[in-house]
Design an enzyme around this catalytic site. Structure first.
Site, PDB file in Angstrom:
ATOM      1  N   GLY A  27       0.903  -1.288   0.014  1.00 41.96           N
ATOM      2  CA  GLY A  27       0.132   0.045   0.053  1.00 41.96           C
ATOM      3  C   GLY A  27       0.737   1.208   0.140  1.00 41.96           C
ATOM      4  O   GLY A  27       2.109   1.361   0.243  1.00 41.96           O
ATOM      5  N   HIS A  28      -0.010   2.457  -0.149  1.00 44.66           N
ATOM      6  CA  HIS A  28       1.038   3.835  -0.401  1.00 44.66           C
ATOM      7  C   HIS A  28       1.544   3.917   1.155  1.00 44.66           C
ATOM      8  O   HIS A  28       1.002   3.721   2.268  1.00 44.66           O
ATOM      9  CB  HIS A  28      -0.045   4.752  -0.721  1.00 44.66           C
ATOM     10  CG  HIS A  28      -1.215   5.056   0.131  1.00 44.66           C
ATOM     11  ND1 HIS A  28      -2.287   6.037  -0.068  1.00 44.66           N
ATOM     12  CD2 HIS A  28      -1.687   4.338   1.361  1.00 44.66           C
ATOM     13  CE1 HIS A  28      -3.288   6.128   0.763  1.00 44.66           C
ATOM     14  NE2 HIS A  28      -2.843   5.100   1.639  1.00 44.66           N
TER      15      HIS A  28
END
Lengths: 344, 344, 344
Positions: free
Chosen positions: C238-239
């Site tokens: 994920g970011h």
């Protein structure tokens, strides 16, 4: 367009109704209209037949008498199987026109009956069998071979040196033959050393491979997918795996490297199988289960936690960390109770 | 460049500080420098404000008095939401120049305001709406349609016959409309018979679909993703599913075929949902949970095992295979104890 | 072709046998033939040596005396590591011819020593380092940079503005730099508001990224993958995540946003890690485990349910929903028993 009589002839099944009824397509029980063929695979759906507007319904002979008289019937011991065959017949693959799109890059050997889509790439030494379709943007690596009558969708990647059988269907985003995950830890230099992955992927005939599924090439030996295997989307098959014929895997399954799975196994969605285990033939594993050890006996296996409202889950699952303490308290109770009984 | 006053005007919010302060970009609390706008979404971060070098901070009116005086404030009941809107305003999409790259293959119908990237393919009969961008290497299948103002990233695949709404964003590697996983087992020939997947995928407006996510086409009916649904990466949506508007799914979720998910649901990462179940509106499911049955009541649901150091886990989890035996021992203890009490 | 003596010289290891023995390739214990080099990494495989037809076997000095006399030996404290290095030496990467295929679209800056495959796209402002190979159909986004000696396979996507180090290998279907999953819920309008993802992905040197793996760009800061990290297939990062050097992740791992993972961690297949947690250095997490909280102590951690035959599982797991009730019954038993004992 075909008729009910044609259907009876083609599949050798009994019908009840006018053989000249025309059938155009298959449809679900609810949405079927005149011209449609539908089916009842489970008795619980019989109750919906009075409202059904299909021209004909495939049904088991056992339940034929429970069907309303306005419906023509097709009798089949396995209605779902006959529905599958009839659907293939009524909905044939769209015809494809042989030819190589001018934007495709073909450095390998392509049968003149093939269809090679726009911007597809067939690398040097690759061979594509008769009547096979390679979708737009797909890349067939050097010295790979794809058998006859395959359907390779758009944006599929096949690495160099892989062998794909006949009548194989591979969906978009699938990657066949990427390097397996093989590294040795160098404790002195504290880094991973890559192990060249010199095996191939061998895929049998009549295999279906879902979208965004990955099958890694072998490290030393080959990764093997036998005939008739069906793989759903987002599946990961590690290097050196061997998947037996007619095994089915639902979406998001992950199989670790060097694992051997038998024939006719069925893995539910998100099942995880550790590397270096063996699963015998005819094993079914329920969705979400993790398999850490070999399975030597056919049957159905499961693991997994029942879903609960969050508050109940929190109360309950606190005890999961203390099962050994609970067991110890039961042991102590049993001992004390035996002592008390003796004292009496 | 805009000013704090512009921000107040545009979003109708109250500010505390000099309206002529210039704002160039959004930044995190820690990295913000002069010219940056940042935000505090949770009270626990208020303690970091004294060190904050941003030009302005979005904060809830409740906590405005706890902010140090060197910071200009933007008051918003929901600071995270205002930050989202302000970030969109300060960081607009990069402008795209309409046009079809000469290497693209366009056989369908493309609005003149569209941008079609290098080596992209728009198959025959496909239609692309106004101002939509199709990234390099993406393939839009025959007779599909993509609405206006969509952003289709590079290497996306849309199968034939799918319908995508307006303002939809699809990330690289996503596959829309691959065949669902539909096969009937032929017990006599011991092989799988493929069921043609003749449904479509229908995607509403304002949907976001993450990288390498797959949404299968329907078997008979269509797979439907309603307006405003947001899907993270690596998600698998089976055939015939129906996902209600504004539902959000985190990465690696898998949804079996023919499942119906309500509106405004939130599924955590790696959630798995069986096929043929129904989840009502406003259900939240915690990460990693498996859902095997329908959920008819809104709320938060969970399953899953707490992580433990391996040795503790091993001791504890041995008992998981023997919960029924533990329960039986408790029953026997209760019985014996009652007998003992009676004897007294 | 090289000799056993060459091997001894190159890697500074002791051999037992004729130094003029020729070695052509590496092979497994079972399939090795004359000309092959194999290895024994675990003592349990020593029993297979009498049948082994390899020209030489890498073995630990501890077990050298248990090897049959017909086999030449290579002595190495870590046979698997030496095998990895020898395999790299015997099986060098296929040579690539520098050049840009005429069908590739190169708008960025490409070193003359690079190989750019058919239909690959290098967008404006992107820079490709010396001797790097970009596979067919891959897309390198605007203003991204890829270091020297990288191998980017076919159909890889790198979004604009990402930075990839040297000697990085990225497999097909991988997506680097798609938008993170960042949305704010607008309670009034009942819809998600997208938060622009303005961070980048920064990838260090000597990283390997598997097929169909996705690494999202940061929301405000960058997503960082440090040197020497190895990621298997179908992984989701994920970011804003930060993955420490030399950490390894097996297939299908999912990591939520803003999570920080230390150096030299090892995550088993299908591990899920929540967003916003921190895992310290040297943590190993067993396959299938979910990590919902930070881990601050190095070690091995696990969760997960043992697989059982379905019927046993059903019996057992019914009690999982009632662990709190079981604990309460134990408490009551303990209390009653204490009372009974007092009464005596």
């Amino acid at each position: 367009m075909v008729t009910l009589g044609d259907l009876a002839t083609r599949f050798g099944v009994e019908i009840r109704g006018d053989p000249s009824i025309e059938l155009r397509r298959v449809a679900s029980l609810e949405s079927a209209r005149p011209g449609d063929l539908t089916f009842v695979a489970q008795p619980k759906y019989l109750a919906r037949l009075p409202q059904c507007r299909a021209s004909a319904v495939i049904v088991s002979p056992k339940f034929a008498d429970r069907a309303p008289s306005h419906l023509a019937l097709v009798l089949a011991a396995d209605p779902y199987l006959l529905y599958a065959k009839a659907a293939q017949w009524l909905h044939p693959e769209p015809e494809v026109v042989p030819g190589v799109h001018p934007s495709a890059v073909v450095l390998g050997e392509v049968d003149p009956s093939c269809t090679i889509g726009p911007n597809a790439v067939v690398e040097a030494g690759a061979r594509i069998g008769a009547r096979t379709v390679i979708g737009a943007g797909s890349v067939i690596g050097a010295n790979s071979s794809v058998g006859s009558d395959c359907r390779i969708a758009a944006n599929v990647t096949i690495y160099p040196g892989c062998v794909i059988g006949a009548r194989v269907r591979i969906h978009s985003g699938a990657v066949i033959g990427a390097d397996g995950f093989g590294f040795a830890w160098d404790g002195e230099e504290e880094r991973w050393v890559k192990i060249p992955q010199i095996g191939r992927v061998l895929i049998g005939d009549d295999v279906e491979i879902g979208a965004n599924t990955s099958i890694d090439r072998g490290a030393l030996e080959d990764t093997v997918i036998e005939d008739g295997v069906i793989l759903d989307n987002q599946i990961q098959i590690g290097h050196n795996c061997h998947v037996g014929a007619y095994t089915a895997m639902a979406g998001c399954v992950g199989v670790g490297g060097s694992t051997r799975i038998g024939r006719r196994c069925r893995l539910g969605g998100q099942v995880g199988i550790a590397g270096h285990v063996e699963i015998c033939d005819d094993v079914t594993i329920m969705a979400g289960s993790g398999v850490m050890k070999s399975i030597t006996k056919p049957g159905v296996y499961g693991a997994g936690i029942p879903l609960q409202p969050y508050e109940e889950w929190r109360r309950n699952f606190a005890y999961l960390r203390h099962l050994d303490a609970m067991a110890e308290r039961i042991r102590r109770l049993e001992k004390r109770l035996a002592e008390l009984a003796d004292e009496d």
